[in-house]
Design a protein around this motif. Structure first.
Motif, PDB file in Angstrom:
ATOM      1  N   UNK A  34      -2.114   8.948   4.993  1.00  0.00           N
ATOM      2  CA  UNK A  34      -1.047   8.558   5.925  1.00  0.00           C
ATOM      3  C   UNK A  34      -1.167   9.359   7.225  1.00  0.00           C
ATOM      4  N   UNK A  51       9.349  -2.717   5.894  1.00  0.00           N
ATOM      5  CA  UNK A  51       8.917  -1.312   5.949  1.00  0.00           C
ATOM      6  C   UNK A  51       9.594  -0.623   7.140  1.00  0.00           C
ATOM      7  N   UNK A 106       5.882   4.372   0.796  1.00  0.00           N
ATOM      8  CA  UNK A 106       6.539   5.601   1.265  1.00  0.00           C
ATOM      9  C   UNK A 106       7.709   5.244   2.192  1.00  0.00           C
ATOM     10  N   UNK A 107       7.467   4.317   3.115  1.00  0.00           N
ATOM     11  CA  UNK A 107       8.512   3.914   4.063  1.00  0.00           C
ATOM     12  C   UNK A 107       9.720   3.325   3.341  1.00  0.00           C
ATOM     13  N   UNK A 162       0.834  -1.212   0.000  1.00  0.00           N
ATOM     14  CA  UNK A 162       0.000   0.000   0.000  1.00  0.00           C
ATOM     15  C   UNK A 162       0.873   1.268   0.000  1.00  0.00           C
ATOM     16  N   UNK A 205      -2.294  -1.607   6.990  1.00  0.00           N
ATOM     17  CA  UNK A 205      -2.824  -2.872   6.465  1.00  0.00           C
ATOM     18  C   UNK A 205      -4.091  -3.316   7.209  1.00  0.00           C
ATOM     19  N   UNK A 216       1.362   3.751   2.004  1.00  0.00           N
ATOM     20  CA  UNK A 216       2.092   4.101   3.232  1.00  0.00           C
ATOM     21  C   UNK A 216       3.369   3.269   3.332  1.00  0.00           C
ATOM     22  N   UNK A 217       3.257   1.976   3.059  1.00  0.00           N
ATOM     23  CA  UNK A 217       4.432   1.096   3.112  1.00  0.00           C
ATOM     24  C   UNK A 217       5.412   1.460   1.990  1.00  0.00           C
ATOM     25  N   UNK A 234       7.706   2.692  12.310  1.00  0.00           N
ATOM     26  CA  UNK A 234       7.344   2.331  10.937  1.00  0.00           C
ATOM     27  C   UNK A 234       6.559   1.016  10.915  1.00  0.00           C
TER      28      UNK A 234
END
Lengths: 245, 245
Positions: free
Chosen positions: B4, B33, A7-8, A2, B126, A4-5, B118
């Motif tokens: 986010x 992540x 982005x990390x 996804x 998720x 957000x992940x 993180x």
């Protein structure tokens, strides 16, 4: 994966920014997002100093070891572990407060880091770039004086924020294989995974430098474990009331 | 507000989960992540123990002060500050390594916290719920033995992960006003903001408890500053090789 992940996994330390400035309301939103992070017993043991004074920005850039982008990035924040606010609040209720416990240093440092990592990721989610500045701890006493930090507050790290210069975006730096980090039920040796990682880091440095940089992860760590890395930290913390009792 | 940031602002500690289990590949993705987070000088000073043995899960639940969800949640992780891997890697290159510096304790603890935050947020992105377990530090020596942690590795906190029981989702807990946390150029007093926050927390507790809970933020902090909170941490860390020199 996804967004957000994603982005990390695309994080890199940004040190080159455009001249565009971050709107005040965005900055407040990032701090509020930071405050959403978990906090030990709701203590919220952190304060953030937003350094806007140009002279102080330049002075901190010097004190952190000549990191010019501290002076030139849009916004510079100093994340402080703050045991003053909660201990004094508790004292005002009539409680008998003990300060200087090692556990309190850990709680405040961890609280600050969790909060800061939300700020970092929130910034990146808004298209900003960030860079943590551990160099704050090169001269923590001088920086504490400059920011008028009282006892029971110490600067853990700084953070540069701004709009990244997209033509000079650094690569995402590789990480240790997940098999070295995640262990099942008990700690196990990971010398083999480290050796494989050293090989891949050696290729990475060689490629990026056109063959000029000949090093790997293990060799790069030496300065961190040299006695000369910030041997003042203990006395500094004790002097600020974090006695590690 | 992007998704986010929205996720960060909706964080709550989840302690009630469904029976659904997290797929192994998802867990690995969360750790990867986590590894994306910034790390001081690329040291990556952390290891994560995935505790799957049911007897050990129950034992840790007891040792952390009777937190049953440690035994029953889908996955339980112990985040460890790890100075063994990098110091030994450096030593294998022939470097002369000094261990036990206060700065190394800070670097490893902060690295671990950034990485864990993180993981927490990746999990929430998720649809999972998480709860940090600081209670790991109630009995860190026993837990270190159970997980066979070697010297120069210490358990900073645990984390429960699972699919939240959506009918028993706790409320998002209020935070201090951003004006107390973010300070311009210098540290300033925030007693007034704390007083206002105490009032709002008093109303919050009263509403949630149907008038039974009569407390506020400042009163709730007392146990944290009592001498009895984890006074063993100093000796424990020294014994594990984090001498805070």
């Amino acid at each position: 994966m996804n967004p957000t992940i994603e982005l990390m996994k695309s994080h890199r330390s940004v040190r080159q920014f455009t001249d565009q400035r971050i709107p005040r309301e965005t900055l407040l939103e990032l701090i509020r997002a930071g405050q959403g992070a978990a906090t030990s017993s709701h203590v919220q043991a952190y304060s953030v100093i937003h350094v806007t004074n140009p002279t102080n920005r330049e002075r901190i850039a010097e004190l952190a070891g000549g990191q010019d982008y501290i002076a030139t990035c849009s916004d510079f924040l100093v994340f402080c572990a703050d045991m003053k606010r909660p201990t004094e609040a508790s004292e005002r209720t009539g409680a008998s407060v003990t300060r200087g416990m090692t556990e309190q240093l850990l709680v405040a440092s961890v609280d600050t880091a969790l909060m800061a990592q939300n700020v970092a990721l929130a910034a990146e989610s808004e298209g900003l770039g960030i860079c943590y500045i551990g160099g704050i701890r090169n001269n923590p006493a001088a920086i504490s004086d400059l920011l008028r930090l009282p006892a029971h507050v110490y600067p853990v790290f700084g953070m540069c924020l701004g709009y990244p210069d997209k033509e000079n975006l650094p690569e995402v730096k590789p990480r240790l294989p997940v098999e070295a980090i995640l262990k099942e039920d008990a700690y196990t040796d990971d010398t083999e995974e480290v050796a494989a990682f050293d090989e891949s880091m050696r290729r990475y440095y060689s490629q990026r430098s056109g063959g000029r940089k000949n090093s790997d992860w293990s060799h790069n760590l030496t300065p961190l474990f040299d006695t000369k890395l910030r041997p003042h930290m203990r006395d500094f913390l004790v002097e600020r009331g974090f006695e590690m009792k």
